[in-house]
Write a protein that holds these residues in place. Structure first.
Motif, PDB file in Angstrom:
ATOM      1  N   ARG A 103      10.223  -4.577  -8.266  1.00  0.00           N
ATOM      2  CA  ARG A 103      10.655  -3.198  -8.499  1.00  0.00           C
ATOM      3  C   ARG A 103      10.148  -2.257  -7.410  1.00  0.00           C
ATOM      4  O   ARG A 103      10.792  -1.250  -7.083  1.00  0.00           O
ATOM      5  N   GLY A 104       8.980  -2.556  -6.840  1.00  0.00           N
ATOM      6  CA  GLY A 104       8.441  -1.708  -5.786  1.00  0.00           C
ATOM      7  C   GLY A 104       9.355  -1.664  -4.571  1.00  0.00           C
ATOM      8  O   GLY A 104       9.509  -0.613  -3.932  1.00  0.00           O
ATOM      9  N   ALA A 105       9.970  -2.794  -4.239  1.00  0.00           N
ATOM     10  CA  ALA A 105      10.903  -2.828  -3.110  1.00  0.00           C
ATOM     11  C   ALA A 105      12.117  -1.954  -3.389  1.00  0.00           C
ATOM     12  O   ALA A 105      12.589  -1.212  -2.519  1.00  0.00           O
ATOM     13  N   VAL A 106      12.629  -2.027  -4.604  1.00  0.00           N
ATOM     14  CA  VAL A 106      13.783  -1.219  -4.977  1.00  0.00           C
ATOM     15  C   VAL A 106      13.413   0.258  -4.976  1.00  0.00           C
ATOM     16  O   VAL A 106      14.221   1.116  -4.590  1.00  0.00           O
TER      17      VAL A 106
ATOM     18  N   SER B 220       0.836  -1.204   0.000  1.00  0.00           N
ATOM     19  CA  SER B 220       0.000   0.000   0.000  1.00  0.00           C
ATOM     20  C   SER B 220       0.867   1.250   0.000  1.00  0.00           C
ATOM     21  O   SER B 220       2.078   1.207   0.252  1.00  0.00           O
ATOM     22  N   LEU B 221       0.226   2.381  -0.255  1.00  0.00           N
ATOM     23  CA  LEU B 221       0.916   3.660  -0.173  1.00  0.00           C
ATOM     24  C   LEU B 221       1.360   3.926   1.261  1.00  0.00           C
ATOM     25  O   LEU B 221       2.416   4.523   1.490  1.00  0.00           O
ATOM     26  N   GLU B 222       0.574   3.447   2.216  1.00  0.00           N
ATOM     27  CA  GLU B 222       0.930   3.632   3.622  1.00  0.00           C
ATOM     28  C   GLU B 222       2.244   2.934   3.957  1.00  0.00           C
ATOM     29  O   GLU B 222       3.050   3.451   4.744  1.00  0.00           O
ATOM     30  N   LEU B 223       2.495   1.765   3.360  1.00  0.00           N
ATOM     31  CA  LEU B 223       3.754   1.058   3.581  1.00  0.00           C
ATOM     32  C   LEU B 223       4.933   1.913   3.133  1.00  0.00           C
ATOM     33  O   LEU B 223       5.956   1.999   3.820  1.00  0.00           O
ATOM     34  N   ILE B 224       4.802   2.550   1.982  1.00  0.00           N
ATOM     35  CA  ILE B 224       5.874   3.409   1.466  1.00  0.00           C
ATOM     36  C   ILE B 224       6.129   4.571   2.413  1.00  0.00           C
ATOM     37  O   ILE B 224       7.276   4.920   2.702  1.00  0.00           O
ATOM     38  N   GLU B 225       5.050   5.161   2.921  1.00  0.00           N
ATOM     39  CA  GLU B 225       5.181   6.276   3.857  1.00  0.00           C
ATOM     40  C   GLU B 225       5.809   5.824   5.166  1.00  0.00           C
ATOM     41  O   GLU B 225       6.649   6.526   5.744  1.00  0.00           O
ATOM     42  N   GLN B 226       5.424   4.647   5.641  1.00  0.00           N
ATOM     43  CA  GLN B 226       5.996   4.118   6.881  1.00  0.00           C
ATOM     44  C   GLN B 226       7.482   3.821   6.709  1.00  0.00           C
ATOM     45  O   GLN B 226       8.284   4.102   7.605  1.00  0.00           O
ATOM     46  N   ALA B 227       7.846   3.250   5.560  1.00  0.00           N
ATOM     47  CA  ALA B 227       9.257   2.953   5.295  1.00  0.00           C
ATOM     48  C   ALA B 227      10.078   4.234   5.253  1.00  0.00           C
ATOM     49  O   ALA B 227      11.191   4.297   5.785  1.00  0.00           O
ATOM     50  N   ASP B 228       9.519   5.269   4.655  1.00  0.00           N
ATOM     51  CA  ASP B 228      10.207   6.556   4.585  1.00  0.00           C
ATOM     52  C   ASP B 228      10.436   7.120   5.986  1.00  0.00           C
ATOM     53  O   ASP B 228      11.527   7.614   6.303  1.00  0.00           O
TER      54      ASP B 228
ATOM     55  N   ARG C  72      13.733   5.914  -3.072  1.00  0.00           N
ATOM     56  CA  ARG C  72      12.926   7.042  -2.600  1.00  0.00           C
ATOM     57  C   ARG C  72      13.398   7.552  -1.234  1.00  0.00           C
ATOM     58  O   ARG C  72      13.405   8.763  -0.990  1.00  0.00           O
ATOM     59  N   SER C  73      13.792   6.632  -0.344  1.00  0.00           N
ATOM     60  CA  SER C  73      13.941   7.013   1.060  1.00  0.00           C
ATOM     61  C   SER C  73      15.302   6.746   1.686  1.00  0.00           C
ATOM     62  O   SER C  73      15.605   7.311   2.738  1.00  0.00           O
ATOM     63  N   ALA C  74      16.118   5.873   1.111  1.00  0.00           N
ATOM     64  CA  ALA C  74      17.365   5.471   1.770  1.00  0.00           C
ATOM     65  C   ALA C  74      18.476   6.492   1.552  1.00  0.00           C
ATOM     66  O   ALA C  74      18.556   7.144   0.510  1.00  0.00           O
ATOM     67  N   GLN C  75      19.352   6.596   2.552  1.00  0.00           N
ATOM     68  CA  GLN C  75      20.586   7.349   2.382  1.00  0.00           C
ATOM     69  C   GLN C  75      21.638   6.491   1.684  1.00  0.00           C
ATOM     70  O   GLN C  75      22.487   7.000   0.950  1.00  0.00           O
ATOM     71  N   VAL C  76      21.568   5.190   1.937  1.00  0.00           N
ATOM     72  CA  VAL C  76      22.500   4.256   1.312  1.00  0.00           C
ATOM     73  C   VAL C  76      21.794   2.907   1.144  1.00  0.00           C
ATOM     74  O   VAL C  76      20.969   2.525   1.976  1.00  0.00           O
ATOM     75  N   ILE C  77      22.102   2.223   0.055  1.00  0.00           N
ATOM     76  CA  ILE C  77      21.575   0.877  -0.212  1.00  0.00           C
ATOM     77  C   ILE C  77      22.743  -0.101  -0.178  1.00  0.00           C
ATOM     78  O   ILE C  77      23.776   0.132  -0.822  1.00  0.00           O
ATOM     79  N   THR C  78      22.574  -1.191   0.577  1.00  0.00           N
ATOM     80  CA  THR C  78      23.651  -2.171   0.699  1.00  0.00           C
ATOM     81  C   THR C  78      23.132  -3.561   0.360  1.00  0.00           C
ATOM     82  O   THR C  78      22.244  -4.075   1.048  1.00  0.00           O
ATOM     83  N   PRO C  79      23.640  -4.171  -0.702  1.00  0.00           N
ATOM     84  CA  PRO C  79      23.227  -5.552  -1.018  1.00  0.00           C
ATOM     85  C   PRO C  79      23.953  -6.561  -0.138  1.00  0.00           C
ATOM     86  O   PRO C  79      25.110  -6.363   0.234  1.00  0.00           O
TER      87      PRO C  79
END
Length: 255
Positions: free
Chosen positions: A175-178, A140-148, A183-190
């Protein structure tokens, strides 16, 4: 003689695996009961209480993994974990087996996590998810907002495949997870999980154990700056390109 020794070792690991799954269920249920007050009372779900619950959760699963290692069911090496757990960090991890979440949650301090929504229906996991402040994935859009919001102060673990990798070992990322990372991360680490031989796969019976002991090698990859992907392209295009890059990277490094 060698064949008999192999059969004995396999039987021993089978028994140890059975005991481990019993421990997993009982320990999870007891631990869930201790977290019920926080799970049932939303006012108790402060970040400080969530951290406390996560640390207890991590200790339980580290003990479970230690048992599996001592009993000879598996062995594992962790490389680069000191670089995990930073505020604003999104961790993208491949998902070859049932135990991947336990390795990550157990060894990354205070990490938050996006989990399957269906796990809220699991009596063993329900209280843990709520008290730890984990995010059920309802797309949901709420999930994106919560993650942010979470990424302003916390580290977030995401398994972008959404489910365990199949027996063909082909990795397909969401793709939504990426997009959340961009959108919100300062850094992405695989993080790359290698497992040999493959086991604990989706829909695999617990008693189907391999002929030799399982070994996990879990390696932290190089940091990715989201801004380098967003600088020239809008979010949808950047998300598609980063998804393809991560998918190829995780596929190549995990095989």
């Amino acid at each position: 003689m060698a064949e008999k020794a192999l059969s004995f070792d396999r039987i021993r690991r089978l028994i140890a695996t059975a005991v481990g799954f019993v421990f997993f269920g009982i320990a999870g249920a007891i631990f869930g009961l201790t977290l019920l007050p926080d799970a049932l009372n939303k006012k108790n779900r402060t970040l400080e209480r969530q951290y406390r619950a996560r640390r207890k959760n991590a200790a339980v699963w580290r003990a479970f993994l230690a048992y599996l290692r001592i009993s000879g069911v598996l062995s594992f090496t962790l490389n680069g974990f000191e670089r995990l757990g930073r505020p604003g960090q999104v961790i993208f991890c491949n998902h070859p087996s049932l135990l991947d979440v336990l390795f990550m949650v157990g060894h990354v301090r205070d990490v938050n996590c996006i989990v399957k929504k269906d796990l809220l229906n699991n009596p063993v996991m329900h209280a843990q998810i709520l008290s730890c402040g984990y995010l059920p994935n309802d797309e949901s859009l709420e999930l994106i907002e919560q993650a942010d919001e979470i990424l302003q102060t916390q580290c977030l673990l995401i398994f972008p495949e959404g489910t365990r990798t199949g027996w063909d070992n082909r990795i397909h990322l969401n793709r939504g997870a990426v997009s959340i990372g961009l959108r919100s991360a300062q850094v992405i680490t695989p993080v790359i999980i290698k497992m040999t031989p493959p086991n604990f796969k989706k829909n695999q019976p617990w008693y189907k154990i391999p002929r030799r002991k399982i070994h996990y090698e879990i390696m932290v990859g190089e940091d990715i700056d989201p801004q380098t992907w967003l600088r020239e392209k809008p979010l949808p295009i950047a998300a598609r390109r980063l998804t393809e890059y991560l998918q190829n990277h995780l596929q190549q490094e995990s095989t």
